[in-house]
Scaffold this active site. Sequence first.
Site, short mmCIF file in Angstrom:
data_model
loop_
_atom_site.label_atom_id
_atom_site.label_comp_id
_atom_site.label_asym_id
_atom_site.label_seq_id
_atom_site.Cartn_x
_atom_site.Cartn_y
_atom_site.Cartn_z
CB ILE A 57 -15.72 6.42 10.71
CG1 ILE A 57 -17.14 5.93 10.43
CG2 ILE A 57 -15.74 7.93 10.81
CD1 ILE A 57 -18.09 6.30 11.53
CG ASN A 79 -10.06 1.63 17.94
OD1 ASN A 79 -9.96 0.58 18.57
ND2 ASN A 79 -9.44 1.83 16.79
NE ARG A 136 -6.18 0.98 -0.11
CZ ARG A 136 -6.55 1.51 1.03
NH1 ARG A 136 -5.86 1.31 2.10
NH2 ARG A 136 -7.63 2.24 1.08
CD GLU A 153 -8.73 -0.82 4.02
OE1 GLU A 153 -8.02 -0.59 5.02
OE2 GLU A 153 -9.30 0.07 3.38
CG ASN A 174 -6.75 10.76 9.02
OD1 ASN A 174 -7.31 11.66 9.64
ND2 ASN A 174 -5.70 10.97 8.26
CG LEU A 219 -12.47 11.06 16.06
CD1 LEU A 219 -13.61 11.63 16.88
CD2 LEU A 219 -12.04 12.10 15.04
NE ARG A 238 -8.97 12.97 2.78
CZ ARG A 238 -8.98 11.68 2.51
NH1 ARG A 238 -9.81 11.19 1.63
NH2 ARG A 238 -8.14 10.86 3.12
CG ASN A 247 -1.90 1.03 1.32
OD1 ASN A 247 -1.94 1.90 0.45
ND2 ASN A 247 -2.72 1.00 2.35
CG HIS A 254 -12.57 4.18 2.37
ND1 HIS A 254 -13.23 5.29 2.86
CD2 HIS A 254 -11.27 4.37 2.64
CE1 HIS A 254 -12.34 6.11 3.40
NE2 HIS A 254 -11.14 5.58 3.27
P1 AMP Z 1 -7.56 4.78 10.10
O1 AMP Z 1 -7.45 5.85 9.05
O2 AMP Z 1 -8.64 3.80 9.84
O3 AMP Z 1 -6.25 4.15 10.45
O4 AMP Z 1 -8.03 5.56 11.43
C1 AMP Z 1 -7.16 6.43 12.10
C2 AMP Z 1 -7.93 7.27 13.09
O5 AMP Z 1 -8.64 6.45 14.01
C3 AMP Z 1 -7.02 8.13 13.97
O6 AMP Z 1 -6.69 9.34 13.36
C4 AMP Z 1 -7.89 8.34 15.19
O7 AMP Z 1 -8.65 9.51 15.01
C5 AMP Z 1 -8.81 7.16 15.23
N1 AMP Z 1 -8.55 6.27 16.37
C6 AMP Z 1 -7.64 5.29 16.44
N2 AMP Z 1 -7.68 4.70 17.66
C7 AMP Z 1 -8.65 5.33 18.37
C8 AMP Z 1 -9.19 5.19 19.70
N3 AMP Z 1 -8.73 4.27 20.53
N4 AMP Z 1 -10.19 6.02 20.06
C9 AMP Z 1 -10.66 6.95 19.20
N5 AMP Z 1 -10.19 7.13 17.95
C10 AMP Z 1 -9.20 6.34 17.54
#
Ligand code: AMP
Length: 394
Positions: free
Chosen positions: A204, A330, A88, A381, A206, A279, A236, A8, A177
């Site tokens: 959901i 999460n 990917r 993925e 980043n 978050l 974004r 990726n 996605h």
């Molecule tokens: P991804 O793009 O799927 O890897 O998601 C990344 C995002 O998930 C991070 O920027 C966080 O905002 C969120 N995230 C990851 N772990 C947690 C957690 N334990 N609680 C809340 N948000 C989380």
Amino acid sequence: MAKILVINAGSSSIKWNLFSDKLEVEAKGVAQRIKMAEGILSLDYNGKKSDTITELPSFLETVKKLVAMWEENGIIKDFDEIGQVAFRIVNGGPHLQKTSEVTEESIKHLEESIDLAPVHNPGAIEAIKAFRTLLPNAKMTMHFDTAFHRTLPKLAYTYPINYSVTEELNIRKYGFHGLNHHYIALKSEEILGKKGVNVVSLHIGNGASLCAIENSQSVDTSMGFTPLAGVMMGTRSGDVDPSIIPYIMKHKNMSISDVMKMLNEQSGMLGVSQFSSDLRDIGKARLENPQAQFALDLYIQRIVDYLITYLNRIQGKIDAIVFTAGIGENDEYVREQVIKKVRLVNLTIDEAANKNRDFKDYKLISTKESEIPVYVIRAEEEMYIAKEASKFFN
Ligand code: AMP
């Protein structure tokens, strides 16, 4: 069957996962800061994690260092153990709509669609070329985030703009996605014990997108011509009135690329909260910081609005609502608030199940009274790509 390497690549990084012939992850890691000072090669192998700081002046040099690292650590004994490399790709453009073999022709199509994914596709192309040079005997495939959405009906993929321009320039909703949304459809079939499921998938992380899945096919999705559209994301904006763009250009003396950069990199949760796209930071700050709480409220409202649209879009009984990706998996607060704000159907959340962090690949977070079951399914993925790749040449 030999090992499968899943790649990726981003604009300055290569995330990799090496799978055994039984599709178990043997090693994984990421090369970061390619073409920048102080590159980093992270490795996760045999229960040990390490980071090596080294110069990564090009994608070719990075791939050379990766292969050398795999040999030094005994992950592979010789190059030919890697039988397949699966890439990917964010957007394959109009010509590459399903999983394809890497050939001169498919690389050319990818080069022609750089405009559609200017942040992601150049790195992917460079990575493909580098792996072709270093692993000339490996079979190679491309796996597209756009592919699952090729089933969108014309009513979902058409923008209501001048139709002759739409046709001339091939303007349409591509959706992204798709590798994970498709995995969610297949995993939901497995969990629910039925073929052809109706699901709203909320990816959901980043980046974020929702997908209306009918009979296990994508019928609408919130990202669009590019991944900037749809719900509010980490950095974004998601959907905005396009007239805002020339207005900002004029009053802030900014170029079009400055404004696009602002919408892609300095908006969303980061832009509204004014301090973080993550978050976890927002969740910690929200009780003392009203702007953080407001950013979160706006974020949740925009997800709810799309969720309701898609609950209405799917024909037939809806089998499940599924949360997935970093935040979906999460963040119990975001999940709870999204569910509570849906008023058209009666969704009831099981608070203990929602809070439980100790689950393997999925969990049910709604009670028996809920009109539609709500699940959390971990995104997979890389495994999905490895499985697709393992079937491609058979
Ligand atoms: P991804 O793009 O799927 O890897 O998601 C990344 C995002 O998930 C991070 O920027 C966080 O905002 C969120 N995230 C990851 N772990 C947690 C957690 N334990 N609680 C809340 N948000 C989380």
